[in-house]
Design a protein around this motif. Structure first.
Motif, PDB file in Angstrom:
ATOM      1  N   GLN A  23      31.351 -17.215 -19.499  1.00  0.00           N
ATOM      2  CA  GLN A  23      30.960 -18.180 -18.689  1.00  0.00           C
ATOM      3  C   GLN A  23      30.834 -19.491 -19.616  1.00  0.00           C
ATOM      4  O   GLN A  23      30.684 -20.670 -19.124  1.00  0.00           O
ATOM      5  CB  GLN A  23      29.625 -18.115 -17.769  1.00  0.00           C
ATOM      6  CG  GLN A  23      28.332 -17.906 -18.792  1.00  0.00           C
ATOM      7  CD  GLN A  23      27.424 -17.035 -17.869  1.00  0.00           C
ATOM      8  OE1 GLN A  23      27.484 -16.731 -16.551  1.00  0.00           O
ATOM      9  NE2 GLN A  23      26.188 -17.116 -18.374  1.00  0.00           N
ATOM     10  N   THR A  42      32.486 -20.763 -22.092  1.00  0.00           N
ATOM     11  CA  THR A  42      33.656 -21.278 -22.903  1.00  0.00           C
ATOM     12  C   THR A  42      34.678 -22.060 -22.119  1.00  0.00           C
ATOM     13  O   THR A  42      34.415 -22.316 -20.709  1.00  0.00           O
ATOM     14  CB  THR A  42      34.659 -19.977 -23.423  1.00  0.00           C
ATOM     15  OG1 THR A  42      35.392 -19.514 -21.900  1.00  0.00           O
ATOM     16  CG2 THR A  42      33.859 -19.094 -24.133  1.00  0.00           C
ATOM     17  N   PRO A  43      35.366 -22.914 -22.611  1.00  0.00           N
ATOM     18  CA  PRO A  43      36.425 -23.729 -21.598  1.00  0.00           C
ATOM     19  C   PRO A  43      37.183 -22.619 -20.774  1.00  0.00           C
ATOM     20  O   PRO A  43      37.804 -23.664 -19.769  1.00  0.00           O
ATOM     21  CB  PRO A  43      37.081 -24.242 -22.793  1.00  0.00           C
ATOM     22  CG  PRO A  43      36.483 -24.217 -23.837  1.00  0.00           C
ATOM     23  CD  PRO A  43      35.806 -23.154 -23.826  1.00  0.00           C
ATOM     24  N   HIS A  44      37.438 -21.353 -20.735  1.00  0.00           N
ATOM     25  CA  HIS A  44      38.261 -20.812 -19.734  1.00  0.00           C
ATOM     26  C   HIS A  44      37.175 -20.939 -18.336  1.00  0.00           C
ATOM     27  O   HIS A  44      37.820 -20.459 -17.333  1.00  0.00           O
ATOM     28  CB  HIS A  44      38.047 -19.122 -20.174  1.00  0.00           C
ATOM     29  CG  HIS A  44      39.013 -18.934 -21.122  1.00  0.00           C
ATOM     30  ND1 HIS A  44      38.597 -18.210 -22.260  1.00  0.00           N
ATOM     31  CD2 HIS A  44      40.112 -19.184 -21.560  1.00  0.00           C
ATOM     32  CE1 HIS A  44      39.624 -18.084 -23.150  1.00  0.00           C
ATOM     33  NE2 HIS A  44      40.673 -18.536 -22.500  1.00  0.00           N
ATOM     34  N   ILE A  45      36.354 -21.496 -18.349  1.00  0.00           N
ATOM     35  CA  ILE A  45      35.472 -21.924 -16.989  1.00  0.00           C
ATOM     36  C   ILE A  45      36.578 -22.861 -16.118  1.00  0.00           C
ATOM     37  O   ILE A  45      36.390 -22.530 -15.032  1.00  0.00           O
ATOM     38  CB  ILE A  45      34.152 -22.623 -17.241  1.00  0.00           C
ATOM     39  CG1 ILE A  45      33.308 -22.456 -15.835  1.00  0.00           C
ATOM     40  CG2 ILE A  45      34.352 -23.918 -17.642  1.00  0.00           C
ATOM     41  CD1 ILE A  45      32.696 -21.211 -15.706  1.00  0.00           C
ATOM     42  N   ASP A  46      37.217 -23.503 -16.662  1.00  0.00           N
ATOM     43  CA  ASP A  46      38.143 -24.430 -15.826  1.00  0.00           C
ATOM     44  C   ASP A  46      39.144 -23.492 -15.201  1.00  0.00           C
ATOM     45  O   ASP A  46      39.406 -23.697 -13.886  1.00  0.00           O
ATOM     46  CB  ASP A  46      38.830 -25.418 -16.681  1.00  0.00           C
ATOM     47  CG  ASP A  46      37.734 -26.503 -17.122  1.00  0.00           C
ATOM     48  OD1 ASP A  46      36.739 -26.892 -16.667  1.00  0.00           O
ATOM     49  OD2 ASP A  46      38.108 -27.167 -18.170  1.00  0.00           O
ATOM     50  N   LEU A  47      39.762 -22.689 -16.052  1.00  0.00           N
ATOM     51  CA  LEU A  47      40.774 -21.597 -15.731  1.00  0.00           C
ATOM     52  C   LEU A  47      40.263 -20.614 -14.614  1.00  0.00           C
ATOM     53  O   LEU A  47      40.726 -20.365 -13.549  1.00  0.00           O
ATOM     54  CB  LEU A  47      41.405 -20.804 -16.680  1.00  0.00           C
ATOM     55  CG  LEU A  47      42.225 -19.676 -16.203  1.00  0.00           C
ATOM     56  CD1 LEU A  47      43.635 -20.257 -15.514  1.00  0.00           C
ATOM     57  CD2 LEU A  47      42.660 -18.924 -17.778  1.00  0.00           C
ATOM     58  N   LYS A  50      39.619 -18.898  -8.875  1.00  0.00           N
ATOM     59  CA  LYS A  50      38.787 -18.335  -7.762  1.00  0.00           C
ATOM     60  C   LYS A  50      39.053 -19.305  -6.744  1.00  0.00           C
ATOM     61  O   LYS A  50      38.841 -18.781  -5.347  1.00  0.00           O
ATOM     62  CB  LYS A  50      37.104 -19.091  -8.294  1.00  0.00           C
ATOM     63  CG  LYS A  50      36.352 -17.912  -9.100  1.00  0.00           C
ATOM     64  CD  LYS A  50      35.106 -18.329  -9.339  1.00  0.00           C
ATOM     65  CE  LYS A  50      33.879 -17.288  -9.812  1.00  0.00           C
ATOM     66  NZ  LYS A  50      32.785 -17.726 -10.196  1.00  0.00           N
ATOM     67  N   SER A  51      39.468 -20.536  -6.602  1.00  0.00           N
ATOM     68  CA  SER A  51      39.831 -21.411  -5.737  1.00  0.00           C
ATOM     69  C   SER A  51      41.213 -21.044  -5.157  1.00  0.00           C
ATOM     70  O   SER A  51      41.189 -21.380  -3.890  1.00  0.00           O
ATOM     71  CB  SER A  51      40.061 -23.085  -6.166  1.00  0.00           C
ATOM     72  OG  SER A  51      41.239 -23.046  -6.894  1.00  0.00           O
ATOM     73  N   TYR A  54      38.099 -16.208 -25.829  1.00  0.00           N
ATOM     74  CA  TYR A  54      37.888 -17.427 -26.340  1.00  0.00           C
ATOM     75  C   TYR A  54      37.688 -17.550 -28.069  1.00  0.00           C
ATOM     76  O   TYR A  54      36.826 -16.909 -28.090  1.00  0.00           O
ATOM     77  CB  TYR A  54      37.105 -18.570 -25.393  1.00  0.00           C
ATOM     78  CG  TYR A  54      37.079 -19.970 -25.795  1.00  0.00           C
ATOM     79  CD1 TYR A  54      38.000 -20.733 -25.695  1.00  0.00           C
ATOM     80  CD2 TYR A  54      36.007 -20.279 -26.551  1.00  0.00           C
ATOM     81  CE1 TYR A  54      38.169 -21.952 -26.368  1.00  0.00           C
ATOM     82  CE2 TYR A  54      35.842 -21.647 -27.361  1.00  0.00           C
ATOM     83  CZ  TYR A  54      37.223 -22.450 -26.972  1.00  0.00           C
ATOM     84  OH  TYR A  54      36.888 -23.907 -27.611  1.00  0.00           O
ATOM     85  N   ASN A  94      37.519 -21.109 -12.685  1.00  0.00           N
ATOM     86  CA  ASN A  94      37.342 -22.088 -11.360  1.00  0.00           C
ATOM     87  C   ASN A  94      38.618 -22.357 -10.583  1.00  0.00           C
ATOM     88  O   ASN A  94      38.687 -21.968  -9.272  1.00  0.00           O
ATOM     89  CB  ASN A  94      36.720 -23.209 -11.536  1.00  0.00           C
ATOM     90  CG  ASN A  94      35.314 -23.153 -11.945  1.00  0.00           C
ATOM     91  OD1 ASN A  94      34.698 -22.229 -11.492  1.00  0.00           O
ATOM     92  ND2 ASN A  94      34.698 -23.958 -12.975  1.00  0.00           N
ATOM     93  N   GLU A  95      39.736 -22.425 -11.291  1.00  0.00           N
ATOM     94  CA  GLU A  95      41.151 -22.662 -10.600  1.00  0.00           C
ATOM     95  C   GLU A  95      41.551 -21.324  -9.956  1.00  0.00           C
ATOM     96  O   GLU A  95      41.811 -21.387  -8.833  1.00  0.00           O
ATOM     97  CB  GLU A  95      42.064 -23.023 -11.591  1.00  0.00           C
ATOM     98  CG  GLU A  95      43.440 -23.065 -11.223  1.00  0.00           C
ATOM     99  CD  GLU A  95      43.537 -24.137 -10.057  1.00  0.00           C
ATOM    100  OE1 GLU A  95      44.805 -24.083  -9.440  1.00  0.00           O
ATOM    101  OE2 GLU A  95      42.928 -25.267  -9.843  1.00  0.00           O
TER     102      GLU A  95
END
Length: 149
Positions: free
Chosen positions: A81, A83-88, A93-94, A19, A90-91
């Motif tokens: 953890q 950075t905005p990659h956290i959204d990706l 991981k889901s 990032y 979490n996706e």
């Protein structure tokens, strides 16, 4: 007592993204990493010990590195953890993807520091980690030496 260095090599596949980077590596991508782990110690001189003549059993070193590094990082995607990659992350991981969140930018340089700390904690008291070489591509790698730290 004579000090001997032994090296065991490992390979694993890992994805990551850097990032904030100003090049292609800001995108999620992967590498076929090669990790060389070199330890130093004296060969066992107890003729009654099954490990006689060994600095450390290659199988014991393999167990440590597999449990701490290879089994965790192989076919995983590593993100910082913070950075905005956290959204990706979490996706992914889901959707049951193997995602590792670290507190550093997942460059080879930072990964090799992390790996050194993990491996050193697990080595027997009479064995020291001498160096690590984390090869990211055929022509690019990061090295960690105990003598430099």
């Amino acid at each position: 007592m004579t000090q001997i260095r032994i090296t065991k090599q490992f390979s694993f596949e890992t994805g990551h993204a850097l990032y904030g980077y100003d090049g292609k590596c800001k995108n999620v991508h992967g590498h076929s990493y090669k990790l060389s782990v070199t330890v130093i110690g004296s060969p066992n001189i107890d003729t009654t010990n099954v490990k006689y003549g060994m600095v450390i059993d290659f199988g014991d070193l393999k167990k440590i590195v597999k449990e701490e590094i290879v089994d965790i990082f192989d076919h995983a995607t590593v993100f910082n953890q913070n950075t905005p990659h956290i959204d990706l992350a979490n996706e992914l991981k889901s959707r049951n993807h193997n995602v590792i969140l670290v507190d550093y930018q997942p460059t080879s340089e930072n990964m090799v520091i992390d790996f050194a700390n993990k491996i050193r904690r697990r080595l027997p008291k009479n064995i020291n980690l001498f160096s690590l070489k984390l090869q990211e591509t055929e022509t690019s790698y990061a090295e960690w030496y105990a003598s430099d730290n």
